[in-house]
Design an enzyme around this catalytic site. Structure first.
Site, PDB file in Angstrom:
ATOM      1  N   VAL A  10       0.831  -1.213   0.000  1.00 43.11           N
ATOM      2  CA  VAL A  10       0.000   0.000   0.000  1.00 43.11           C
ATOM      3  C   VAL A  10       0.862   1.258   0.000  1.00 43.11           C
ATOM      4  CG1 VAL A  10      -1.792   1.270   1.242  1.00 43.11           C
ATOM      5  CG2 VAL A  10      -1.876  -1.227   1.149  1.00 43.11           C
ATOM      6  N   LYS A  48     -12.785  -5.056  10.578  1.00 36.73           N
ATOM      7  CA  LYS A  48     -13.447  -4.039   9.739  1.00 36.73           C
ATOM      8  C   LYS A  48     -14.889  -3.811  10.202  1.00 36.73           C
ATOM      9  CE  LYS A  48     -10.442  -5.171   5.848  1.00 36.73           C
ATOM     10  NZ  LYS A  48     -10.238  -6.113   4.736  1.00 36.73           N
TER      11      LYS A  48
HETATM   12  N1  HSE Z   1      -6.251  -8.833   3.392  1.00 42.71           N
HETATM   13  C1  HSE Z   1      -7.274  -7.881   3.164  1.00 42.71           C
HETATM   14  C2  HSE Z   1      -8.305  -8.497   2.221  1.00 42.71           C
HETATM   15  C3  HSE Z   1      -6.672  -6.644   2.540  1.00 42.71           C
HETATM   16  O1  HSE Z   1      -8.053  -9.568   1.667  1.00 42.71           O
HETATM   17  O2  HSE Z   1      -9.381  -7.941   2.070  1.00 42.71           O
HETATM   18  C4  HSE Z   1      -7.459  -5.409   2.782  1.00 42.71           C
HETATM   19  O3  HSE Z   1      -7.675  -5.143   4.115  1.00 42.71           O
END
Ligand code: HSE
Length: 434
Positions: A15, A206
């Site tokens: 990123v 998340k």
């Molecule tokens: N490892 C995470 C995914 C990346 O596969 O969505 C983004 O947070």
């Protein structure tokens, strides 16, 4: 044009490299959007000697964060490192040094959001974090700004690109779980430790962030029930398809009677449901608000440039001054949703898919049905395929879709079914969304 915004980039992996590329290669476009030049002044990395594909002099990479913190021309730090502890310390130092913070670190916010946000408030600084959830999908902006008039009723998301990539490959191409995971890693979707993707932890992080915004609700991540995808078998993908469903890893949260229900789980979705059509590493979030009704957000949830797109949007918002206003008004991680409670998972109502490997003997279907009936669970449909003659009387898969039931009652029934003499392996079950 106003004063430049000086930036320190902490982390230059997948990123970080994308963020640096945008800042260095699109400087003019970004300055026009921000109303001022965005100047990358420091790149802090673990290994400054590693060669990187950026137009940035090798001798200017450093592992020393303190130089950037002391630089009076740096107003903003962008933290895009993986992991939690080092990032937590770095972010707290950034805020204490009087710099604003943009972070993509969902694990950090989910686990230490209150500490980081309190530190920002204490030092009169701001934090922006669009890239922490669903990569390039602007779901944080949607929840914090565009849907501000609503009481959010529910959030249902495909929030992990790696899992969605694996499930799509298994469903569409019959690829094995291991091969699909290796490909997701090669494409840069997976976390450094992919266990966090496939066991549902990343999606739970998340979801904790989205619930914080939607419900002002701070939930310890360990309290979010989660199941990942590693145990999903081909046979369940096939039976789901036969019943008209596809299995997706969903992160879900909804408000009911001042209680917030939350879980991460593989869920059977009808084949034409909008979230069932989300393929590969794409993410999507279905949000229902009391005024707006249904809304849907879709895009790439992982990968270098999609995630960098959100990070740089936050940098522009900081440069313009919008992020600071949003930060001050929202008062996130300040316990503003204390009147909501976490709903006990057993009290959630759902339909269920149940697969049991049973002896192919008289009365077996009746035995299983009887247990379900005792727990007030009604059967919606059943599949049991005839076995070839030479295996008759041996074993057979029985697949049942239930009507809506209390999760607690369904689980009690499933454990009782596992005790039946005719059952040859622990039953497999998943919720079914309607
Ligand atoms: N490892 C995470 C995914 C990346 O596969 O969505 C983004 O947070």
């Amino acid at each position: 044009m106003s004063e430049p915004l000086g930036i320190a980039l902490i982390g230059c992996g997948t990123v970080g490299t994308g963020v640096a590329r945008l800042l260095l290669e699109q400087a003019e476009r970004l300055a026009a959007r921000a109303g001022r030049p965005l100047v990358l002044r420091h790149i802090i990395v673990r290994n400054p000697h590693k060669e990187r594909p950026l137009p940035w002099p090798q001798e200017r990479y450093t592992s020393d964060l303190s130089v950037a913190l002391k630089d009076p021309e740096v107003q903003l730090a962008v933290e895009v490192v993986g992991g939690v502890e080092w990032a937590r310390e770095a972010d707290l130092k950034v805020l204490a040094a009087g710099k604003d913070l943009v972070t993509a670190n969902k694990a950090l916010l989910a686990l230490h959001g209150a500490e980081v946000f309190d530190a920002a408030r204490k030092h009169h600084r701001s934090v922006a974090f669009e890239a922490s959830v669903a990569g390039g999908v602007p779901i944080i902006a949607a929840l914090t700004q565009s849907l501000a008039a609503n009481q959010i009723r529910s959030i249902q998301g495909i929030l992990n690109g790696t899992c969605n990539f694996i499930l799509t490959s298994m469903y569409e191409q019959g690829v094995s779980y291991a091969a699909a995971l290796a490909e997701a890693q090669r494409l840069g979707y997976a976390e450094a430790d992919p266990t966090l993707d496939v066991d549902g932890t990343d999606a739970a992080h998340k979801l904790a962030i989205l619930a914080q915004i939607a419900f002002g609700f701070t939930v310890p991540v360990e309290s979010i029930e989660r199941r990942g995808i590693a145990q999903i078998e081909d046979v369940d993908i096939k039976y789901a398809r036969e019943l008209g469903y596809q299995i997706k890893l969903l992160a879900e949260s909804w408000l009911h009677d001042n209680q917030v229900a939350m879980h991460v789980s593989p869920v059977l979705l009808r084949l034409l449901a909008p979230l069932a059509l989300v393929r590969g590493a794409y993410n999507a979030v279905h949000v229902v608000g009391d005024a707006v009704g249904d809304t849907l957000y879709y895009g790439k949830g992982a990968g270098q440039m999609p995630t960098a797109s959100s990070v740089v949007a936050d940098i522009i918002d900081m440069a313009v001054g919008r992020a600071q206003r949003t930060f001050n008004t929202l008062r996130l991680w300040s316990n503003n949703g204390a009147h909501f409670q976490l709903r006990p998972p057993g009290t959630v109502r759902s339909r269920f898919y149940l697969r049991v490997l049973v002896e192919d003997q008289p009365g077996v279907l009746a035995d299983v049905a009887q247990v379900l009936a005792r727990h007030h669970i009604s059967i919606a449909s059943v599949i049991q395929h005839e076995v070839p003659d030479e295996h008759e009387g041996e074993r057979v898969q029985m697949v049942i879709l239930t009507h809506t039931a209390l999760t607690g009652q369904f689980r009690a029934a499933a454990s009782e079914i596992n005790q039946l003499r005719c059952v040859m392996a622990p039953s497999v079950f998943y919720p079914v969304a309607d």
